[in-house]
Scaffold this motif. Structure first.
Motif, PDB file in Angstrom:
ATOM      1  N   ILE A 198      -7.544   5.159  -5.605  1.00  0.00           N
ATOM      2  CA  ILE A 198      -6.610   4.588  -6.580  1.00  0.00           C
ATOM      3  C   ILE A 198      -5.732   3.536  -5.918  1.00  0.00           C
ATOM      4  O   ILE A 198      -5.500   2.450  -6.473  1.00  0.00           O
ATOM      5  CB  ILE A 198      -5.742   5.697  -7.207  1.00  0.00           C
ATOM      6  CG1 ILE A 198      -6.605   6.634  -8.051  1.00  0.00           C
ATOM      7  CG2 ILE A 198      -4.633   5.088  -8.064  1.00  0.00           C
ATOM      8  CD1 ILE A 198      -5.871   7.872  -8.541  1.00  0.00           C
ATOM      9  N   VAL A 199      -5.256   3.829  -4.718  1.00  0.00           N
ATOM     10  CA  VAL A 199      -4.407   2.888  -3.987  1.00  0.00           C
ATOM     11  C   VAL A 199      -5.181   1.607  -3.669  1.00  0.00           C
ATOM     12  O   VAL A 199      -4.661   0.497  -3.827  1.00  0.00           O
ATOM     13  CB  VAL A 199      -3.854   3.526  -2.703  1.00  0.00           C
ATOM     14  CG1 VAL A 199      -3.168   2.474  -1.829  1.00  0.00           C
ATOM     15  CG2 VAL A 199      -2.859   4.637  -3.054  1.00  0.00           C
ATOM     16  N   ASP A 200      -6.440   1.756  -3.229  1.00  0.00           N
ATOM     17  CA  ASP A 200      -7.271   0.574  -2.945  1.00  0.00           C
ATOM     18  C   ASP A 200      -7.395  -0.298  -4.198  1.00  0.00           C
ATOM     19  O   ASP A 200      -7.313  -1.531  -4.124  1.00  0.00           O
ATOM     20  CB  ASP A 200      -8.664   0.993  -2.479  1.00  0.00           C
ATOM     21  CG  ASP A 200      -8.680   1.498  -1.044  1.00  0.00           C
ATOM     22  OD1 ASP A 200      -7.683   1.239  -0.318  1.00  0.00           O
ATOM     23  OD2 ASP A 200      -9.663   2.141  -0.660  1.00  0.00           O
ATOM     24  N   ARG A 216       0.832  -1.210   0.000  1.00  0.00           N
ATOM     25  CA  ARG A 216       0.000   0.000   0.000  1.00  0.00           C
ATOM     26  C   ARG A 216       0.867   1.261   0.000  1.00  0.00           C
ATOM     27  O   ARG A 216       0.586   2.236  -0.713  1.00  0.00           O
ATOM     28  CB  ARG A 216      -0.937  -0.012   1.223  1.00  0.00           C
ATOM     29  CG  ARG A 216      -1.886   1.171   1.274  1.00  0.00           C
ATOM     30  CD  ARG A 216      -2.860   1.024   2.437  1.00  0.00           C
ATOM     31  NE  ARG A 216      -3.789  -0.071   2.212  1.00  0.00           N
ATOM     32  CZ  ARG A 216      -4.894   0.017   1.483  1.00  0.00           C
ATOM     33  NH1 ARG A 216      -5.193   1.171   0.878  1.00  0.00           N
ATOM     34  NH2 ARG A 216      -5.682  -1.010   1.344  1.00  0.00           N
ATOM     35  N   SER A 217       1.936   1.232   0.791  1.00  0.00           N
ATOM     36  CA  SER A 217       2.855   2.374   0.855  1.00  0.00           C
ATOM     37  C   SER A 217       3.514   2.627  -0.499  1.00  0.00           C
ATOM     38  O   SER A 217       3.648   3.776  -0.948  1.00  0.00           O
ATOM     39  CB  SER A 217       3.905   2.129   1.928  1.00  0.00           C
ATOM     40  OG  SER A 217       4.843   3.178   1.972  1.00  0.00           O
ATOM     41  N   LEU A 218       3.936   1.546  -1.151  1.00  0.00           N
ATOM     42  CA  LEU A 218       4.562   1.682  -2.471  1.00  0.00           C
ATOM     43  C   LEU A 218       3.579   2.237  -3.498  1.00  0.00           C
ATOM     44  O   LEU A 218       3.924   3.112  -4.305  1.00  0.00           O
ATOM     45  CB  LEU A 218       5.097   0.322  -2.933  1.00  0.00           C
ATOM     46  CG  LEU A 218       6.325  -0.213  -2.212  1.00  0.00           C
ATOM     47  CD1 LEU A 218       6.625  -1.645  -2.646  1.00  0.00           C
ATOM     48  CD2 LEU A 218       7.541   0.671  -2.477  1.00  0.00           C
ATOM     49  N   PHE A 219       2.338   1.723  -3.458  1.00  0.00           N
ATOM     50  CA  PHE A 219       1.326   2.201  -4.407  1.00  0.00           C
ATOM     51  C   PHE A 219       0.972   3.667  -4.145  1.00  0.00           C
ATOM     52  O   PHE A 219       0.731   4.436  -5.081  1.00  0.00           O
ATOM     53  CB  PHE A 219       0.069   1.333  -4.336  1.00  0.00           C
ATOM     54  CG  PHE A 219       0.246  -0.045  -4.902  1.00  0.00           C
ATOM     55  CD1 PHE A 219       0.945  -0.243  -6.077  1.00  0.00           C
ATOM     56  CD2 PHE A 219      -0.287  -1.157  -4.266  1.00  0.00           C
ATOM     57  CE1 PHE A 219       1.118  -1.517  -6.615  1.00  0.00           C
ATOM     58  CE2 PHE A 219      -0.125  -2.437  -4.793  1.00  0.00           C
ATOM     59  CZ  PHE A 219       0.581  -2.611  -5.970  1.00  0.00           C
ATOM     60  N   GLU A 220       0.948   4.058  -2.864  1.00  0.00           N
ATOM     61  CA  GLU A 220       0.647   5.451  -2.535  1.00  0.00           C
ATOM     62  C   GLU A 220       1.750   6.379  -3.061  1.00  0.00           C
ATOM     63  O   GLU A 220       1.471   7.430  -3.652  1.00  0.00           O
ATOM     64  CB  GLU A 220       0.497   5.617  -1.027  1.00  0.00           C
ATOM     65  CG  GLU A 220       0.097   7.033  -0.635  1.00  0.00           C
ATOM     66  CD  GLU A 220      -0.210   7.157   0.848  1.00  0.00           C
ATOM     67  OE1 GLU A 220      -0.167   8.292   1.359  1.00  0.00           O
ATOM     68  OE2 GLU A 220      -0.489   6.120   1.492  1.00  0.00           O
ATOM     69  N   GLN A 221       3.007   5.963  -2.856  1.00  0.00           N
ATOM     70  CA  GLN A 221       4.122   6.761  -3.358  1.00  0.00           C
ATOM     71  C   GLN A 221       4.074   6.864  -4.884  1.00  0.00           C
ATOM     72  O   GLN A 221       4.259   7.945  -5.460  1.00  0.00           O
ATOM     73  CB  GLN A 221       5.445   6.129  -2.911  1.00  0.00           C
ATOM     74  CG  GLN A 221       6.674   6.887  -3.393  1.00  0.00           C
ATOM     75  CD  GLN A 221       7.957   6.206  -2.958  1.00  0.00           C
ATOM     76  OE1 GLN A 221       7.967   5.339  -2.090  1.00  0.00           O
ATOM     77  NE2 GLN A 221       9.072   6.592  -3.575  1.00  0.00           N
TER      78      GLN A 221
END
Length: 277
Positions: free
Chosen positions: A228-230, A208-213
């Motif tokens: 989008i992250v979900d 999740r952290s990687l996708f948020e970044q």
């Protein structure tokens, strides 16, 4: 110094899996006595066991053993080269150990290593194979499934080598056809987890952290980022969890759907590929 017959060198190498030069030197030292050369190599191997501890054993095989339809074990036994992986002694050792796992049900690898098989500990048997074959031999991992209906699928990535991929699939009720389909699917698609619920929380948070970044770096609107992250996390589940993956034989259905239509539930699975996590 006695002349060495290269046919004997080749035969000695096939028997012991020792290096070509080591075989040649052993035959020279034994003055052509084949049995004595075997003993020389075994002695050398025993002396070299400690030196191999830091070496990488990334080749090997996956072995399986069933006891009926509701108990099975999968083992990854490693060595350093595919030459040893093809060796009959190495393959027999794997077969003995995986059968021992089914018989004794050890809790983990350390417990397995200390358990007794044929009058010796499994660790001692590995050390003997290490000495005889001239390579680091180690048990990387094993899995034991019990209950329900269990099937396996073993895949050779090279027809000259033993199986390098092995899968166990456990269903709640017998269905050999569906179990085989799912096992073959898992071998091909390499899922890491059974379902989203079984993915460790720390793994989900990392993804999740990687996708948020990634999403922020793409310049997406701040308000849209959580959604989008979900979506990307759900996409990750579809790639790496067995039940959410699209079935290789019909990509319009997930494995969960395939199992549901067959009236079965997938309880667990294990997939090993030699040298991979």
């Amino acid at each position: 110094m006695a002349s060495v017959n290269m046919a004997d060198v080749k035969r000695l190498r096939e028997l012991t899996a020792a290096g070509m030069m080591d075989c040649k030197k052993a035959l020279e030292e034994s003055e052509g006595d084949f049995d004595k050369a075997v003993d020389i190599l075994r002695l050398k191997g025993a002396k070299d066991v400690g030196k191999r501890e830091a070496r990488t054993a990334s080749n090997g095989l996956v072995a399986v053993k069933h006891e009926g339809d509701s108990l099975a074990a999968l083992l990854e036994l490693n060595c350093e080269t595919d030459f040893v992986a093809k060796n009959e002694r190495f393959q027999e050792l794997a077969a003995d150990i995986v059968a021992h796992i089914v018989a004794t049900k050890p809790a983990d690898v350390p417990t397995l290593l200390e358990s007794e098989l044929n009058g010796k500990t499994v660790k001692e048997l590995l050390d003997e194979a290490n000495a005889a074959l001239g390579e680091k031999i180690e048990i990387r991992r094993f899995a034991l499934l019990e209950g329900g209906f269990i099937t396996s699928y073993m895949h050779k990535t090279d027809p000259q080598l033993p199986p390098a991929v092995g899968v166990l699939v456990q269903l709640d009720t017998p269905n050999a056809e569906i179990a085989k389909d799912i096992a073959q699917h898992a071998a091909a698609m390499a899922p890491k987890y059974l379902s989203p619920a079984e993915v460790p929380a720390e793994v989900v948070e990392k993804e999740r952290s990687l996708f948020e970044q990634m999403t922020r770096e793409e310049g997406k609107p701040e308000a849209a980022i959580p959604k989008i992250v979900d979506g990307r996390v759900n996409g990750w589940y579809k790639d790496f969890t067995l039940l959410e993956q699209a079935f290789v034989k019909d990509n319009k259905k997930t494995i969960a759907k395939v199992a549901d239509e067959a009236g079965v539930k997938v309880l667990a699975f294990t997939r090993y590929k030699v040298g991979q996590a």
